[in-house]
Scaffold this motif. Structure first.
Motif, PDB file in Angstrom:
ATOM      1  N   LEU A  55       0.831  -1.207   0.000  1.00  0.00           N
ATOM      2  CA  LEU A  55       0.000   0.000   0.000  1.00  0.00           C
ATOM      3  C   LEU A  55       0.866   1.259   0.000  1.00  0.00           C
ATOM      4  CD1 LEU A  55      -2.737  -1.082   2.578  1.00  0.00           C
ATOM      5  CD2 LEU A  55      -3.082  -0.683   0.139  1.00  0.00           C
ATOM      6  N   SER A  56       2.070   1.150  -0.467  1.00  0.00           N
ATOM      7  CA  SER A  56       2.996   2.287  -0.420  1.00  0.00           C
ATOM      8  C   SER A  56       2.587   3.389  -1.396  1.00  0.00           C
ATOM      9  CB  SER A  56       4.421   1.812  -0.745  1.00  0.00           C
ATOM     10  OG  SER A  56       4.470   1.257  -2.055  1.00  0.00           O
ATOM     11  N   ASP A  57       3.075   4.575  -1.093  1.00  0.00           N
ATOM     12  CA  ASP A  57       2.860   5.743  -1.958  1.00  0.00           C
ATOM     13  C   ASP A  57       1.372   6.043  -2.177  1.00  0.00           C
ATOM     14  OD1 ASP A  57       5.545   4.264  -3.448  1.00  0.00           O
ATOM     15  OD2 ASP A  57       5.715   6.346  -2.744  1.00  0.00           O
ATOM     16  N   ASN A  58       0.634   6.091  -1.079  1.00  0.00           N
ATOM     17  CA  ASN A  58      -0.772   6.470  -1.118  1.00  0.00           C
ATOM     18  C   ASN A  58      -1.018   7.600  -0.123  1.00  0.00           C
ATOM     19  OD1 ASN A  58      -2.341   4.684  -3.037  1.00  0.00           O
ATOM     20  ND2 ASN A  58      -1.243   3.104  -1.872  1.00  0.00           N
ATOM     21  N   LEU A  59      -2.281   7.820   0.238  1.00  0.00           N
ATOM     22  CA  LEU A  59      -2.644   8.930   1.128  1.00  0.00           C
ATOM     23  C   LEU A  59      -3.347   8.427   2.387  1.00  0.00           C
ATOM     24  CD1 LEU A  59      -4.054  11.315  -1.651  1.00  0.00           C
ATOM     25  CD2 LEU A  59      -1.773  11.362  -0.632  1.00  0.00           C
ATOM     26  N   LEU A  60      -3.004   7.265   2.825  1.00  0.00           N
ATOM     27  CA  LEU A  60      -3.666   6.661   3.994  1.00  0.00           C
ATOM     28  C   LEU A  60      -3.238   7.368   5.278  1.00  0.00           C
ATOM     29  CD1 LEU A  60      -3.152   2.898   3.061  1.00  0.00           C
ATOM     30  CD2 LEU A  60      -5.167   4.307   2.621  1.00  0.00           C
TER      31      LEU A  60
END
Length: 753
Positions: free
Chosen positions: A54-59
């Motif tokens: 889930l890397s490079d997201n806006l979580l």
């Protein structure tokens, strides 16, 4: 509309898949995902997903119910995560990375290490050793500090009978105070410390006060439907209602119990309604033991208050309330000499023994006060119940006295179990569970697999008592690795099988004797316990002993209502079994009876049994093989015990002063109501006893003791300790040391001259 769809998941699977349930690796990086895009209903279909990117997201956080039961690897780099506690929903997680999440700190690293038991790699680093320290050592320290803070500042603020509002108020004050005042470790970890302290405190209160708004301080002590509700009555009230004598664990003088209780009326809490159990209880409390009071004029031995209900036990290394299972707490801590007085380990020096013989065969070494409630030096009322010497291990050059010396003895009483070096009088380790009252301890030696796959023998100590829970302690590792919720009522005594190292018998006030296989813990202390057998008893079992010649087939038990034998052979299909035989013994008028309390029971050798019944001044020596015909058929037979001899003993009618034997030296030991120890050397009688063909050894009178060790004149705080009852006395296998447990919180250690 969510950015994540079934089609997207199938497309991003590695390799691509046609069904969600077949996906094992999933790459959802660089999709500008926010927390709301992670639909729990959709993710719940990824039952076999093991790797998730889930890397490079806006979580900014994780939903609490993603339901990924098999997830092992998670990459959350380059997000906006603010909290990591939701990651606990992935218990199998082994590798986790969340670098470049600017809001996460070192405190979050520690939270993750605590929450995820299987985590090995965090942000690419091996954190195995550090995580173990966080889960076990750090949690131990914090639990100790939280418990101490409650004991010192809040315990007395809560009334014994409290309302829901009082519980709510005290909880709010305590949580605020404990998070402010309990500190541990560097200031950089203060947030983690406050988080753990709050967690521990909430668990402590949830258990110690019952349910949050439950005013009943003992919610778990529930009756069976067909049992009398005795626990809400004081022993005196109950005895008056039933017209019976109050026979508490340490008060057995039937005609003078009331007189004795008036001697120290000030500390005697006669209005106490809560039933506090002891393993040797009143005749009127067959099902639910009576409040603990000493059998003499001493103060009540234990007065349980709601705030003490928390146990210093752990799940995953942290110390938690008792309601959790499979715990990994290591409350066994080394007793440093500099801490002895603070910890209540008070050595009392004996004054001249005016009543003792000059040519004594044993001399007093130490008198220790190490089981005090709240570590109070003024506690001379806690009852001490059981002690057993640690078995020797073939451990080569190891010098650890706990592992390599039979002069180490485990003792229990009140809320603690102690390991004592008999030669030096040093309390080596101490295991403490607030609001518990330990009644019995037992050793076994398990062959365990250590971290490098090698097998090694280790001694395991089992301890149990009022709560019906067996604690399993790996002593050498200072580690209470688990517990077994064996009974709903108190456990009076424990016994390991001599032939099957994992088989443990537990005898309880629920009128059952259960056989458990405790299993062998793996290198991570995971274990599985199972119940193998239940023996049905007509009355409360007090003492149990396996027949030496056939320990896998027959068990003897001394009970409130007699002496019984069971067939325990596991080859039989029947899991719940009634007794096979009950034994008759002479009554006070000489007639044979099965109805009597047997509060002492032990084998002197393969055949000779020594038992003590409620008949005053009487200890019987009898033959198992001549009394019980193993070829006899039928159940619940009544058999007359073949009495070989009688031992002369005190004429008191006090019960629950138990006996023990030293088979290697043919000795029998039994304490009395005056603090004395009666020692019988039967070596010159053993052959004659074993070969006697008649129903009684040809002696016209009882066998007198070889020695009676008189209780010395002890002074504590300038006052002489009197009215001392010897609850138990045990020697090591070679009869070098003699350990005496008393009703006044004193452990006396004698050494054979």
């Amino acid at each position: 509309m969510s950015k994540i769809t079934t089609e997207l998941l199938l497309e991003r699977a590695v390799p691509r898949s046609t069904r969600l349930r077949k996906i094992e690796t999933l790459n959802l990086s660089k999709l500008q995902l926010k927390t709301g895009d992670l639909d729990p209903r959709l993710f719940s279909r990824l039952r076999h997903l093991q790797k998730l990117d889930l890397s490079d997201n806006l979580l900014d956080k994780f939903p609490n119910s993603l339901t990924l039961p098999d997830l092992r690897v998670l990459n959350c780099n380059n997000n906006k995560l603010e909290d990591v506690t939701a990651l606990k929903q992935f218990p199998l997680l082994e590798e986790l990375t969340y670098e470049n999440n600017v809001y996460l700190t070192l405190n979050d690293d520690y939270k993750v290490m605590f929450l995820l038991q299987n985590l090995r790699l965090l942000n690419g680093k091996d954190i195995t050793k550090l995580a173990k320290h966080v889960r076990h050592v750090n949690s131990r320290k914090l639990t100790s500090k939280v418990t101490a803070h409650w004991e010192k500042f809040f315990r007395d603020q809560l009334p014994e009978k409290h309302t829901a509002e009082q519980v709510k108020s005290i909880k709010k004050k305590f949580l605020k105070s404990v998070q402010t005042n309990v500190v541990c470790g560097p200031s950089s970890l203060s947030e983690f410390t406050r988080w753990r302290v709050k967690m521990i405190a909430e668990e402590f209160l949830a258990y110690s006060l019952g349910l949050e708004l439950n005013s009943d301080p003992e919610p778990e002590e529930k009756m069976d439907e067909n049992e009398e509700e005795e626990s809400n009555e004081s022993p005196r009230e109950d005895a008056e209602d039933k017209g019976q004598v109050t026979v508490t664990a340490r008060k057995r003088k039937r005609n003078c119990s009331k007189t004795r209780s008036r001697k120290k009326s000030k500390p005697q809490v006669t209005t106490e309604k809560e039933a506090v159990v002891n393993p040797r209880k009143s005749s009127h409390v067959q099902d639910e033991p009576a409040p603990e009071k000493p059998r003499t004029s001493n103060q009540p031995a234990k007065e349980v208050t709601p705030e003490q209900e928390a146990e210093e036990t752990s799940k995953n290394g942290e110390q938690l309330p008792k309601g959790q299972s499979n715990r990994r707490s290591s409350q066994l801590t080394e007793e440093q000499k500099s801490q002895e007085q603070d910890n209540g380990v008070v050595t009392l020096t004996p004054v001249k023994n005016s009543k003792g013989k000059e040519d004594v065969s044993a001399e007093p070494l130490h008198f220790l006060q190490c089981h005090s409630k709240g570590n109070s030096r003024e506690d001379f009322k806690t009852q001490l119940w059981s002690c057993v010497f640690e078995p020797l291990l073939d451990s080569g050059a190891r010098k650890d006295p706990v592992v390599n010396s039979s002069r180490t003895v485990a003792t229990c009483g009140g809320e603690s179990v102690c390991l004592i070096d008999c030669e030096t009088g040093t309390v080596l380790k101490k295991y403490k569970v607030a609001a518990e009252e330990f009644f019995s301890v037992a050793w076994t030696t398990l062959t365990m697999v250590i971290s490098d796959s090698r097998k090694k023998s280790h001694n395991i100590l089992a301890a149990a008592g009022r709560r019906g829970i067996v604690k399993l302690i790996h002593v050498a590792a200072d580690f209470c690795y688990g517990e077994i919720k064996a009974h709903k009522k108190p456990i009076a005594t424990l016994c390991f099988s001599p032939t099957r190292e994992t088989h443990l018998f537990t005898a309880s006030y629920d009128k059952r004797i259960a056989l458990w296989d405790i299993g062998i813990p793996d290198s991570d202390y995971n274990f599985k316990a199972s119940q193998l057998l239940v023996l049905e008893v007509l009355s409360i079992p007090l003492r149990i002993a396996l027949v030496p010649t056939c320990p896998d087939q027959y068990l003897l038990a001394g009970c409130e209502g007699g002496c019984f034998a069971w067939n325990i052979k596991l080859a039989k299909e029947q899991k719940a079994r009634p007794f096979e035989a009950t034994f008759q013994f002479p009554d006070e008028d000489g007639s044979m009876t099965t109805s009597h309390r047997v509060d002492g029971l032990a084998f002197l050798n393969d055949d000779v049994v020594v038992s003590k019944s409620s008949k005053p001044g009487c200890i019987y020596v009898w033959s198992w093989s001549r009394s019980f015909d193993t070829k006899g058929k039928g159940c619940q037979r009544t058999i007359a015990a073949v009495i070989l001899a009688e031992l002369e003993w005190s004429t008191t009618d006090m019960s629950y002063l138990t006996l023990s034997t030293c088979p290697a030296k043919d000795y029998v030991f039994c304490g009395d109501e005056k603090g004395s120890v009666w020692m019988y050397n039967l070596s010159s009688y053993t052959k004659a006893l074993s070969s006697a063909k008649g129903k009684r050894f040809p002696l016209q009178k009882k066998i007198a003791p070889a020695q009676v060790l008189q209780w010395p004149e002890l002074r504590a705080n300038g006052e002489q300790l009197t009215e001392v009852l010897v609850n138990n006395v045990v020697s090591d296998p070679s009869f070098t040391y003699l350990v005496v447990l008393t009703s006044v919180n004193i452990t006396a250690i004698w050494k054979k001259s």
